[in-house]
Scaffold this motif. Structure first.
Motif, PDB file in Angstrom:
ATOM      1  N   ALA A   1     -16.825 -27.878  -0.867  1.00 52.15           N
ATOM      2  CA  ALA A   1     -16.878 -26.857   0.184  1.00 52.15           C
ATOM      3  C   ALA A   1     -15.562 -26.089   0.249  1.00 52.15           C
ATOM      4  N   GLN A   2     -14.447 -26.787   0.152  1.00 50.48           N
ATOM      5  CA  GLN A   2     -13.135 -26.131   0.174  1.00 50.48           C
ATOM      6  C   GLN A   2     -12.975 -25.180  -0.997  1.00 50.48           C
ATOM      7  N   ALA A   3     -13.320 -25.642  -2.186  1.00 49.71           N
ATOM      8  CA  ALA A   3     -13.149 -24.824  -3.392  1.00 49.71           C
ATOM      9  C   ALA A   3     -14.051 -23.583  -3.359  1.00 49.71           C
ATOM     10  N   LEU A   4     -15.238 -23.728  -2.769  1.00 48.40           N
ATOM     11  CA  LEU A   4     -16.179 -22.602  -2.705  1.00 48.40           C
ATOM     12  C   LEU A   4     -16.007 -21.771  -1.435  1.00 48.40           C
ATOM     13  N   ARG A   5     -15.102 -22.216  -0.555  1.00 50.40           N
ATOM     14  CA  ARG A   5     -14.853 -21.545   0.724  1.00 50.40           C
ATOM     15  C   ARG A   5     -16.142 -21.393   1.537  1.00 50.40           C
ATOM     16  N   VAL A   6     -16.870 -22.512   1.653  1.00 47.58           N
ATOM     17  CA  VAL A   6     -18.081 -22.562   2.465  1.00 47.58           C
ATOM     18  C   VAL A   6     -18.007 -23.752   3.407  1.00 47.58           C
ATOM     19  N   ARG A   7     -18.907 -23.788   4.362  1.00 48.85           N
ATOM     20  CA  ARG A   7     -18.948 -24.899   5.310  1.00 48.85           C
ATOM     21  C   ARG A   7     -19.676 -26.093   4.692  1.00 48.85           C
ATOM     22  N   PRO A   8     -19.145 -27.304   4.856  1.00 49.00           N
ATOM     23  CA  PRO A   8     -19.817 -28.482   4.314  1.00 49.00           C
ATOM     24  C   PRO A   8     -21.236 -28.652   4.879  1.00 49.00           C
ATOM     25  N   ASP A   9     -21.418 -28.345   6.164  1.00 50.38           N
ATOM     26  CA  ASP A   9     -22.755 -28.491   6.746  1.00 50.38           C
ATOM     27  C   ASP A   9     -23.728 -27.465   6.175  1.00 50.38           C
ATOM     28  N   TRP A  10     -23.236 -26.310   5.752  1.00 53.81           N
ATOM     29  CA  TRP A  10     -24.093 -25.324   5.077  1.00 53.81           C
ATOM     30  C   TRP A  10     -24.533 -25.884   3.726  1.00 53.81           C
ATOM     31  N   LEU A  11     -23.597 -26.523   3.008  1.00 54.75           N
ATOM     32  CA  LEU A  11     -23.945 -27.126   1.713  1.00 54.75           C
ATOM     33  C   LEU A  11     -25.045 -28.176   1.859  1.00 54.75           C
ATOM     34  N   MET A  12     -25.039 -28.863   2.996  1.00 56.80           N
ATOM     35  CA  MET A  12     -26.032 -29.917   3.214  1.00 56.80           C
ATOM     36  C   MET A  12     -27.378 -29.363   3.674  1.00 56.80           C
ATOM     37  N   GLY A  13     -27.453 -28.058   3.860  1.00 65.89           N
ATOM     38  CA  GLY A  13     -28.731 -27.453   4.198  1.00 65.89           C
ATOM     39  C   GLY A  13     -28.945 -27.140   5.664  1.00 65.89           C
ATOM     40  N   TYR A  14     -27.927 -27.351   6.493  1.00 67.82           N
ATOM     41  CA  TYR A  14     -28.079 -27.028   7.910  1.00 67.82           C
ATOM     42  C   TYR A  14     -28.142 -25.515   8.100  1.00 67.82           C
ATOM     43  N   ASP A  15     -28.809 -25.095   9.144  1.00 68.69           N
ATOM     44  CA  ASP A  15     -28.993 -23.679   9.441  1.00 68.69           C
ATOM     45  C   ASP A  15     -27.763 -23.144  10.168  1.00 68.69           C
TER      46      ASP A  15
END
Length: 108
Positions: free
Chosen positions: A67-81
């Motif tokens: 998530a850090q490397a892609l600059r995204v939220r970890p919960d977004w990676l897990m599929g949360y809305d």
């Protein structure tokens, strides 16, 4: 008879497909390759390939690094809305009335 897609946790299913699909999406948005992500996170490329293909899922520490490397939220990676990033939305400030401010001297 149900197939592997209907029962993702049975043999042949992709129980971590959501995380893999999100990693693919983020890689595309960021213009990165799996190799570059592997270098940025120090996660072996083969392991990342398993994540991307949904064969296994990352543990919490690896998920955070990705998530850090892609600059995204970890919960977004897990599929949360939730939004992909923490970046705040840009809001415009309405301009109501304008007025003149008198100036003393010259403006060059």
């Amino acid at each position: 008879m149900a197939n592997a897609v209907d029962k993702p946790f049975e043999k042949g299913g992709r129980p971590y497909a959501v995380i893999g699909d999100k990693i693919k999406e983020a890689l595309k948005v960021r213009g990165m390759t799996q190799t570059e992500l592997a270098e940025a996170t120090k996660i072996p490329k083969a392991t990342l390939n398993f994540y991307v293909n949904g064969r296994t899922g990352p543990k919490q520490d690896a998920l955070y690094l990705i998530a850090q490397a892609l600059r995204v939220r970890p919960d977004w990676l897990m599929g949360y809305d939730v939004p992909m990033t923490h970046e705040p939305a840009i809001e415009t400030v309405p301009i109501h009335d304008t007025f003149r401010i008198p100036l003393l001297g010259r403006v060059a």
